[in-house]
Write a protein that holds these residues in place. Sequence first.
Motif, mmCIF file in Angstrom:
data_model
loop_
_atom_site.group_PDB
_atom_site.id
_atom_site.type_symbol
_atom_site.label_atom_id
_atom_site.label_comp_id
_atom_site.label_asym_id
_atom_site.label_seq_id
_atom_site.Cartn_x
_atom_site.Cartn_y
_atom_site.Cartn_z
ATOM 1 N N LYS A 365 24.533 8.351 -2.201
ATOM 2 C CA LYS A 365 25.936 7.945 -2.418
ATOM 3 C C LYS A 365 26.448 7.131 -1.257
ATOM 4 C CE LYS A 365 27.316 11.812 -5.405
ATOM 5 N NZ LYS A 365 28.203 12.973 -5.541
ATOM 6 N N LEU A 366 26.070 7.514 -0.073
ATOM 7 C CA LEU A 366 26.499 6.748 1.087
ATOM 8 C C LEU A 366 25.944 5.357 1.013
ATOM 9 C CD1 LEU A 366 26.203 9.359 4.003
ATOM 10 C CD2 LEU A 366 28.284 8.411 3.059
ATOM 11 N N CYS A 367 24.699 5.253 0.583
ATOM 12 C CA CYS A 367 24.072 3.934 0.469
ATOM 13 C C CYS A 367 24.809 3.077 -0.554
ATOM 14 C CB CYS A 367 22.594 4.068 0.097
ATOM 15 S SG CYS A 367 21.629 4.741 1.440
ATOM 16 N N ARG A 368 25.370 3.647 -1.570
ATOM 17 C CA ARG A 368 26.078 2.900 -2.584
ATOM 18 C C ARG A 368 27.444 2.427 -2.078
ATOM 19 N NH1 ARG A 368 25.132 6.377 -8.120
ATOM 20 N NH2 ARG A 368 22.908 5.879 -8.349
ATOM 21 N N GLY A 369 27.844 3.001 -1.007
ATOM 22 C CA GLY A 369 29.136 2.588 -0.460
ATOM 23 C C GLY A 369 30.306 3.391 -0.959
ATOM 24 N N GLU A 370 29.938 4.536 -1.567
ATOM 25 C CA GLU A 370 31.024 5.362 -2.037
ATOM 26 C C GLU A 370 31.724 5.992 -0.858
ATOM 27 O OE1 GLU A 370 29.442 8.169 -4.690
ATOM 28 O OE2 GLU A 370 28.915 6.706 -6.233
ATOM 29 N N LYS A 371 32.947 5.946 -0.850
ATOM 30 C CA LYS A 371 33.768 6.416 0.262
ATOM 31 C C LYS A 371 33.856 7.889 0.199
ATOM 32 C CE LYS A 371 38.323 5.778 2.397
ATOM 33 N NZ LYS A 371 39.671 5.180 2.270
ATOM 34 N N ARG A 372 33.551 8.471 1.248
ATOM 35 C CA ARG A 372 33.618 9.908 1.331
ATOM 36 C C ARG A 372 35.066 10.321 1.405
ATOM 37 N NH1 ARG A 372 28.808 12.493 3.239
ATOM 38 N NH2 ARG A 372 30.207 14.204 3.914
ATOM 39 N N ALA A 373 35.281 11.332 0.764
ATOM 40 C CA ALA A 373 36.639 11.845 0.839
ATOM 41 C C ALA A 373 36.902 12.404 2.204
ATOM 42 C CB ALA A 373 36.842 12.927 -0.227
ATOM 43 N N LYS A 374 38.051 12.285 2.572
ATOM 44 C CA LYS A 374 38.443 12.811 3.847
ATOM 45 C C LYS A 374 38.340 14.281 3.827
ATOM 46 C CE LYS A 374 41.832 9.234 5.059
ATOM 47 N NZ LYS A 374 43.258 8.982 5.402
ATOM 48 N N GLU A 375 37.998 14.761 4.879
ATOM 49 C CA GLU A 375 37.866 16.177 4.995
ATOM 50 C C GLU A 375 39.262 16.775 4.966
ATOM 51 O OE1 GLU A 375 35.677 17.305 8.403
ATOM 52 O OE2 GLU A 375 33.850 16.244 7.769
ATOM 53 N N GLY A 376 39.271 17.556 3.946
ATOM 54 C CA GLY A 376 40.598 18.168 3.817
ATOM 55 C C GLY A 376 40.852 19.145 4.925
ATOM 56 N N ASP A 377 39.797 19.480 5.439
ATOM 57 C CA ASP A 377 39.980 20.517 6.450
ATOM 58 C C ASP A 377 39.052 20.247 7.598
ATOM 59 O OD1 ASP A 377 39.140 23.784 7.057
ATOM 60 O OD2 ASP A 377 41.217 23.128 7.170
ATOM 61 N N SER A 378 39.510 20.142 8.735
ATOM 62 C CA SER A 378 38.667 19.888 9.900
ATOM 63 C C SER A 378 37.746 21.034 10.186
ATOM 64 C CB SER A 378 39.533 19.628 11.126
ATOM 65 O OG SER A 378 40.392 20.739 11.376
ATOM 66 N N GLY A 379 38.050 22.153 9.601
ATOM 67 C CA GLY A 379 37.194 23.339 9.840
ATOM 68 C C GLY A 379 35.821 23.220 9.216
ATOM 69 N N LEU A 380 35.732 22.511 8.101
ATOM 70 C CA LEU A 380 34.402 22.334 7.446
ATOM 71 C C LEU A 380 33.480 21.497 8.316
ATOM 72 C CD1 LEU A 380 35.483 21.739 3.747
ATOM 73 C CD2 LEU A 380 34.335 23.746 4.684
ATOM 74 N N ARG A 381 34.089 20.454 8.915
ATOM 75 C CA ARG A 381 33.265 19.592 9.739
ATOM 76 C C ARG A 381 32.839 20.329 10.986
ATOM 77 N NH1 ARG A 381 32.867 14.449 8.301
ATOM 78 N NH2 ARG A 381 34.289 13.693 6.690
ATOM 79 N N GLU A 382 33.708 21.101 11.526
ATOM 80 C CA GLU A 382 33.333 21.868 12.721
ATOM 81 C C GLU A 382 32.244 22.866 12.413
ATOM 82 O OE1 GLU A 382 33.287 22.949 16.628
ATOM 83 O OE2 GLU A 382 34.378 21.264 15.757
ATOM 84 N N LYS A 383 32.471 23.445 11.315
ATOM 85 C CA LYS A 383 31.451 24.442 10.882
ATOM 86 C C LYS A 383 30.110 23.767 10.659
ATOM 87 C CE LYS A 383 30.816 28.123 7.525
ATOM 88 N NZ LYS A 383 31.368 28.803 6.348
ATOM 89 N N LYS A 384 30.240 22.576 10.074
ATOM 90 C CA LYS A 384 28.998 21.827 9.841
ATOM 91 C C LYS A 384 28.335 21.496 11.156
ATOM 92 C CE LYS A 384 27.208 17.636 7.792
ATOM 93 N NZ LYS A 384 27.521 16.434 7.071
ATOM 94 N N ARG A 385 29.157 21.148 12.162
ATOM 95 C CA ARG A 385 28.599 20.814 13.466
ATOM 96 C C ARG A 385 27.969 22.026 14.110
ATOM 97 N NH1 ARG A 385 29.850 21.328 18.451
ATOM 98 N NH2 ARG A 385 31.861 22.358 17.939
ATOM 99 N N VAL A 386 28.663 23.102 14.008
ATOM 100 C CA VAL A 386 28.146 24.332 14.625
ATOM 101 C C VAL A 386 26.840 24.751 13.952
ATOM 102 C CG1 VAL A 386 28.596 26.812 15.000
ATOM 103 C CG2 VAL A 386 30.404 25.131 15.393
ATOM 104 N N LEU A 387 26.904 24.653 12.652
ATOM 105 C CA LEU A 387 25.678 25.003 11.915
ATOM 106 C C LEU A 387 24.522 24.083 12.303
ATOM 107 C CD1 LEU A 387 27.115 25.719 8.319
ATOM 108 C CD2 LEU A 387 26.143 27.386 9.936
ATOM 109 N N GLY A 388 24.831 22.788 12.496
ATOM 110 C CA GLY A 388 23.772 21.870 12.900
ATOM 111 C C GLY A 388 23.194 22.228 14.258
ATOM 112 N N GLU A 389 24.097 22.570 15.188
ATOM 113 C CA GLU A 389 23.611 22.945 16.513
ATOM 114 C C GLU A 389 22.769 24.218 16.442
ATOM 115 O OE1 GLU A 389 27.005 23.280 18.972
ATOM 116 O OE2 GLU A 389 27.319 21.083 19.129
#
Length: 711
Positions: A365-389
Amino acid sequence: MQLKSLTLSGFKSFGKTTIFEFSSPVTAIVGPNGSGKSNVVEAIRWVLGEQSMKSLRGKKGEDLIFNGSELSARLGRAEVKLVFDNSQRRFPLEFDDVVVARRVMRDGTNEYVLNGSVVRLKDIYGMLAVVGLGSTQHHIISQGEVDRILWASPRERQEMIEESLGLKEYHLKKREAERKLAETAANVRQVDLQRKELAPHLKYLALQSEKMRAHEDFKKELDEKVRRYISCEHATIIALEQMDREEEKPFLEKRKELEHEISVLTHEIHAAEKTYSGVHMNKEINEKLVDLDEKQKNLNRELGRVEGALLTEGNNEVGTVSPAEFLRELGDAILFVDGLMQKDSFESLKSGLKDIKVMLESLRKLCRGEKRAKEGDSGLREKKRVLGEQLREIEKKINDLREQQQEETTKRESILGELREQEHHIREYEHELESVREKLREVEFAKEKRHERRAELANFIRDMRIDGEQKTGNVFRDDAERHTLVRAIERLRIKLEEAGGIDGSVLKEFDETKNRDEFLERELEDLRKAVRSLEGLMKELDGTLKEKFVGGLRKINEQFQSYFKQMFGGGKASLYAVKPEKNEDGEEDNTAGGVEISVDVPRKRLRSLDMLSGGERALTSVALLFAMSAIHPPPFLVLDETDAALDEANSGRYGDLVDELSRKLQLVIITHNRQTMEHAGALFGVTMDSAGFSRILSLKFEEAKEYASTE
């Protein structure tokens, strides 16, 4: 040589010992009829070997012994003894006096004694023949036998002449040679017969002996080959055993070396296996990996849900995606795949694949240029970061643990490689060791064959019964030489078996029989030589007899002619030899030949001796007898009344011949003729006394003349 004395003891009428001494060339014995004068002649005839009892006026030997009378007893034996003077050695004896005696017993036993030793009649004949006193006794003319030589056959007359010539010795030798020749011929036939009888047996024994000698040769050759085989076989076995030891030695050393190497490698393998067993996967690491995998899986799920949530919120918003964001997303996906590759559980792989699908869908989807929706919540991204680490931290721990696990695996594999290499070396060593052991088994097999060969040799020695210490000989060059010798031994044993057992006594018997045959052959050759020698001797004797007889007969013939003319006052007389006639076989008849007498009396024509008168016969016989005695004088001549038929004129002529002959030989004359007595030098008178004994009275005319002249 002369007759010295005559001794009569118990002979006929001479019952008492009576001795006649013959000291004169002519001795006359006179006496009345029946007084015993002729007994003196018969005693001389008997002591010289006379065998005809008829000639001695008897029937048996006992008749010669004094038989007694009314006044005297008969005697048990008779003996007559003649003594000869042998000073001139006419007898072949080394005695000055030769005493010949003969005795007769009442049982008829006779004994001949020569100088005190008992001898054979043959010995007496042989001795007397040398001096012309033979068995015909031509030198003894008994009463009434004066013309015996005229009445004799030509052959008998020849024998008398030969005897008077002293050829009796040659006849005895010839007769002895003939006897020996006959005996030798008989011996030749006997020996030849013995050889012929011996020949088949000798031939058989020779064959057996040849077999025996072949058997001995085979046996000797077999013994030589057997001993050679034993010595060579013994040496060969020793050499082979030495070769086996030399061949075995390097293999034993090699086996020992290989076994040592294998033992060392085996110890190293055991040590490596222990080391390998000590190097194992740590359970704690495995447990940590499992725990980390589980955490990683949970974090990935959580991360997937967070990303899904983020994707869901951004489906309706289209915008551009920055490269950094795309790379971050791609890096997260790669890390996730790396973590997934470390998992070995099927369920984990299946779950991971779903997560990868989600990530790939997001990236698409990213390759197609579909725009990702904004994270409604900054907590998901943080969690994603923490999980990645957290995922990266877990991934790092997993990698560290896996590196640690990989090092242990590598170490185990290294140990396993070393073990495989050592096991490979062990297999190589074991293969080489097996080859060595195979060689050693071959050597052991060869040693066993040597042992069996030695046992076979011992059995062979025992079977062949070879005693004593066996010497070591040369080694067989090869098996062919050994087999050749063994085959030769077997052939010899077969030959010995075919020859069979022959008794050793056969060889001894053959040698004895052969020696006997050789002895008989030599004996036969000696006998044949003796035959040839005897035949040569007989031929020589025949030649000598013929030569001496012809010469003697010519001399006797001349003397006979002279005496005949003297006796008859003329006329002719001769002797001539008559050759024997040949029989149907062409051989001479010796009984037909001899000596004939031819006489021509003065004033008469006589065709044969039968036409002579008694006196003429007496004169002819005396002329011939005196002629024979004159040519080869015997020791003595005994004349018993040979002058009885002569008249006074012829008695004178007879006396003249006696005187002439007495110059050559000794005469003993028994006579009644006074004219004859006048020619004697000694006179013995014989009378018979009242007791029946003959007694003598002796008178020597020379002594009587001397006595008469003194008177």
